[in-house]
Design a protein around this motif. Sequence first.
Motif, PDB file in Angstrom:
ATOM      1  N   ARG A   1       0.829  -1.202   0.000  1.00 54.48           N
ATOM      2  CA  ARG A   1       0.000   0.000   0.000  1.00 54.48           C
ATOM      3  C   ARG A   1       0.866   1.255   0.000  1.00 54.48           C
ATOM      4  N   PRO A   2       0.677   2.153  -0.962  1.00 56.03           N
ATOM      5  CA  PRO A   2       1.352   3.456  -0.877  1.00 56.03           C
ATOM      6  C   PRO A   2       0.852   4.211   0.350  1.00 56.03           C
ATOM      7  N   VAL A   3       1.773   4.795   1.094  1.00 56.02           N
ATOM      8  CA  VAL A   3       1.420   5.542   2.306  1.00 56.02           C
ATOM      9  C   VAL A   3       1.917   6.971   2.156  1.00 56.02           C
ATOM     10  N   ARG A   4       1.021   7.913   2.429  1.00 56.75           N
ATOM     11  CA  ARG A   4       1.345   9.336   2.334  1.00 56.75           C
ATOM     12  C   ARG A   4       1.309   9.922   3.742  1.00 56.75           C
ATOM     13  N   LEU A   5       2.449  10.412   4.231  1.00 52.52           N
ATOM     14  CA  LEU A   5       2.533  10.979   5.574  1.00 52.52           C
ATOM     15  C   LEU A   5       2.153  12.457   5.537  1.00 52.52           C
ATOM     16  N   LEU A   6       1.204  12.828   6.392  1.00 54.58           N
ATOM     17  CA  LEU A   6       0.706  14.201   6.461  1.00 54.58           C
ATOM     18  C   LEU A   6       0.991  14.789   7.837  1.00 54.58           C
ATOM     19  N   THR A   7       1.094  16.113   7.894  1.00 52.17           N
ATOM     20  CA  THR A   7       1.290  16.804   9.162  1.00 52.17           C
ATOM     21  C   THR A   7       0.187  17.853   9.326  1.00 52.17           C
ATOM     22  N   GLY A   8       0.189  18.519  10.476  1.00 52.44           N
ATOM     23  CA  GLY A   8      -0.762  19.593  10.715  1.00 52.44           C
ATOM     24  C   GLY A   8      -0.109  20.784  11.360  1.00 52.44           C
ATOM     25  N   ASP A   9       1.183  20.648  11.685  1.00 50.91           N
ATOM     26  CA  ASP A   9       1.936  21.719  12.315  1.00 50.91           C
ATOM     27  C   ASP A   9       3.397  21.533  11.934  1.00 50.91           C
ATOM     28  N   GLU A  10       4.132  22.635  11.890  1.00 54.16           N
ATOM     29  CA  GLU A  10       5.546  22.548  11.501  1.00 54.16           C
ATOM     30  C   GLU A  10       6.346  21.615  12.399  1.00 54.16           C
ATOM     31  N   CYS A  11       5.953  21.516  13.672  1.00 53.33           N
ATOM     32  CA  CYS A  11       6.710  20.683  14.612  1.00 53.33           C
ATOM     33  C   CYS A  11       6.590  19.190  14.302  1.00 53.33           C
ATOM     34  N   ASP A  12       5.623  18.804  13.460  1.00 53.87           N
ATOM     35  CA  ASP A  12       5.425  17.388  13.152  1.00 53.87           C
ATOM     36  C   ASP A  12       6.462  16.836  12.178  1.00 53.87           C
ATOM     37  N   ALA A  13       7.261  17.698  11.593  1.00 52.64           N
ATOM     38  CA  ALA A  13       8.227  17.249  10.575  1.00 52.64           C
ATOM     39  C   ALA A  13       9.202  16.223  11.126  1.00 52.64           C
ATOM     40  N   SER A  14       9.564  16.339  12.405  1.00 47.91           N
ATOM     41  CA  SER A  14      10.521  15.389  12.988  1.00 47.91           C
ATOM     42  C   SER A  14       9.942  13.978  13.034  1.00 47.91           C
ATOM     43  N   VAL A  15       8.635  13.860  13.229  1.00 46.97           N
ATOM     44  CA  VAL A  15       7.994  12.545  13.252  1.00 46.97           C
ATOM     45  C   VAL A  15       7.990  11.943  11.856  1.00 46.97           C
ATOM     46  N   VAL A  16       7.705  12.752  10.848  1.00 50.83           N
ATOM     47  CA  VAL A  16       7.753  12.279   9.464  1.00 50.83           C
ATOM     48  C   VAL A  16       9.145  11.755   9.135  1.00 50.83           C
TER      49      VAL A  16
ATOM     50  N   SER B   1       4.024  14.374   2.420  1.00 53.06           N
ATOM     51  CA  SER B   1       3.338  15.504   1.809  1.00 53.06           C
ATOM     52  C   SER B   1       3.998  16.812   2.239  1.00 53.06           C
ATOM     53  N   GLU B   2       3.853  17.836   1.417  1.00 55.57           N
ATOM     54  CA  GLU B   2       4.303  19.179   1.773  1.00 55.57           C
ATOM     55  C   GLU B   2       3.113  20.127   1.856  1.00 55.57           C
ATOM     56  N   ALA B   3       1.959  19.615   2.269  1.00 51.46           N
ATOM     57  CA  ALA B   3       0.747  20.431   2.372  1.00 51.46           C
ATOM     58  C   ALA B   3       0.984  21.621   3.293  1.00 51.46           C
ATOM     59  N   SER B   4       0.529  22.804   2.855  1.00 52.44           N
ATOM     60  CA  SER B   4       0.723  24.019   3.634  1.00 52.44           C
ATOM     61  C   SER B   4      -0.587  24.669   4.058  1.00 52.44           C
ATOM     62  N   SER B   5      -1.699  23.979   3.844  1.00 47.78           N
ATOM     63  CA  SER B   5      -3.001  24.504   4.235  1.00 47.78           C
ATOM     64  C   SER B   5      -3.969  23.341   4.400  1.00 47.78           C
ATOM     65  N   LEU B   6      -5.114  23.617   5.019  1.00 44.85           N
ATOM     66  CA  LEU B   6      -6.133  22.573   5.128  1.00 44.85           C
ATOM     67  C   LEU B   6      -6.661  22.190   3.749  1.00 44.85           C
ATOM     68  N   ALA B   7      -6.703  23.135   2.812  1.00 44.76           N
ATOM     69  CA  ALA B   7      -7.142  22.808   1.453  1.00 44.76           C
ATOM     70  C   ALA B   7      -6.199  21.791   0.822  1.00 44.76           C
ATOM     71  N   ASP B   8      -4.882  21.980   1.031  1.00 48.76           N
ATOM     72  CA  ASP B   8      -3.911  21.003   0.512  1.00 48.76           C
ATOM     73  C   ASP B   8      -4.116  19.632   1.142  1.00 48.76           C
ATOM     74  N   LEU B   9      -4.335  19.622   2.466  1.00 46.06           N
ATOM     75  CA  LEU B   9      -4.579  18.349   3.146  1.00 46.06           C
ATOM     76  C   LEU B   9      -5.809  17.662   2.598  1.00 46.06           C
ATOM     77  N   MET B  10      -6.876  18.434   2.390  1.00 42.66           N
ATOM     78  CA  MET B  10      -8.116  17.836   1.895  1.00 42.66           C
ATOM     79  C   MET B  10      -7.944  17.250   0.499  1.00 42.66           C
ATOM     80  N   LYS B  11      -7.149  17.916  -0.348  1.00 48.34           N
ATOM     81  CA  LYS B  11      -6.903  17.374  -1.687  1.00 48.34           C
ATOM     82  C   LYS B  11      -6.194  16.028  -1.605  1.00 48.34           C
ATOM     83  N   GLU B  12      -5.220  15.941  -0.707  1.00 49.03           N
ATOM     84  CA  GLU B  12      -4.507  14.671  -0.534  1.00 49.03           C
ATOM     85  C   GLU B  12      -5.457  13.583  -0.050  1.00 49.03           C
TER      86      GLU B  12
END
Length: 422
Positions: free
Chosen positions: A269-284, A299-310
């Motif tokens: 399964r392809p897995v796409r890792l998403l974040t919601g805050d800049e501090c989450d990058a270390s977990v990715v 993902s490099e989503a920078s808004s909720l709209a980007d997250l929703m598209k993903e």
Amino acid sequence: MSGAPGGETPVRVGVFGLLGSGNLGNDGSLEAVLGYLRTAHPDAAVDALCGGPEVVEARYGIPATRLHWYRGEYRTASRLGAIAGKGLGKLVDVFRTAAWVRRHDVVIVPGMGVLEATLPLRPWGFPYSLFLLCASGRVFGTRVALVGVGAAAIADRPTRALVRWSARLAAYRSYRDVLSREALREMGVDTARDEVYPDLAFALPTPQPAPQPRASSEQPSDTPGPGTVCVGVMDFHGGNDDRARAEEIHRRYLDGTTQVVRALAEDGRPVRLLTGDECDASVVTAILDAVDSPLVTASEASSLADLMKEMAAADTVVATRYHNLVCALKVGAPTLALSYAAKSDALMGRMGLDAYCHPAREVDADRLLRQFRELERSAPEVRRTLTERNLLATRQLDHQFTALTAALFPAAHPAHALRKAS
């Protein structure tokens, strides 16, 4: 949003909070409120007092002022100079906040968990800033509205006192779930006239995903396609009362989430890792290094709209951050919540998915994968349920904005001006 017709002075609206500071959920709440203001009150003059004024100005096109006088407010102060700077900043911010509030007719705090401490929080941080805002509003006759906010029981007495008084001094309150209203009532605030509505992010436009080819182990896709699982991660260390166990909680969360991502990749399964805050990058980064599979991408989503598209282009979503869950549910994706607070469970219950919650503090990879497989088997039914619940959420938020207009924007602006001047 300025320039009222007929020569009238436009109503002056401020928005307040940790906006533009790297948290996508906070910025999504701001975006929803700005959309409401531009539609219902296009002549309003809007500006912000916020954590990231440069981002807010560039992204949303409104003037913005820095929330704190001391620029190192959210850095740990260990040296004497930094401690003195923070202390002086608290005093200066009393006058800065009061002066900013006085220039407005209305101030809106858009969504966010401003009345909770489900993540580590100090009373002299944002709770103090919120209290200054609400107290200034009461002093100068500026209506302060806490709109669609989150609240939770707070054990720390100074933080609880600041939150309680902030809520009492606000002119308008509404909440994103029943638990928030009940938590505030239990903290001693009269909530009899307060209403509950869906999270403000449900008012954002729902993107339509572009068709994506199925990714394969030979050529993984950079964007979600059929078969993709979006996994929203978080730099999670527990809540305000978990400081003594913070590293243990983080390790268990990271290890369990990594095991799940590895198992999905091993299943092809392809897995796409998403974040919601800049501090989450270390977990990715930690998960990418540990799993080391071409099927796992970030993902490099920078808004909720980007997250929703993903998420709209994926088959299934597993998410931790609250607004990752909101985005997934809004686009109708079968969603499994790694719940770190009661608000996540309440949201999943509201959307009919309470069977698909898993505690973020105690991630059991085997049980989580069983829940995931059951969710995928039930995907058609889940999507139908989410379609119905999203329609209801849209109608309820229409009522929220109508109620907000009635409470904050009385038709007799001249009478309001006379009251402000008296």
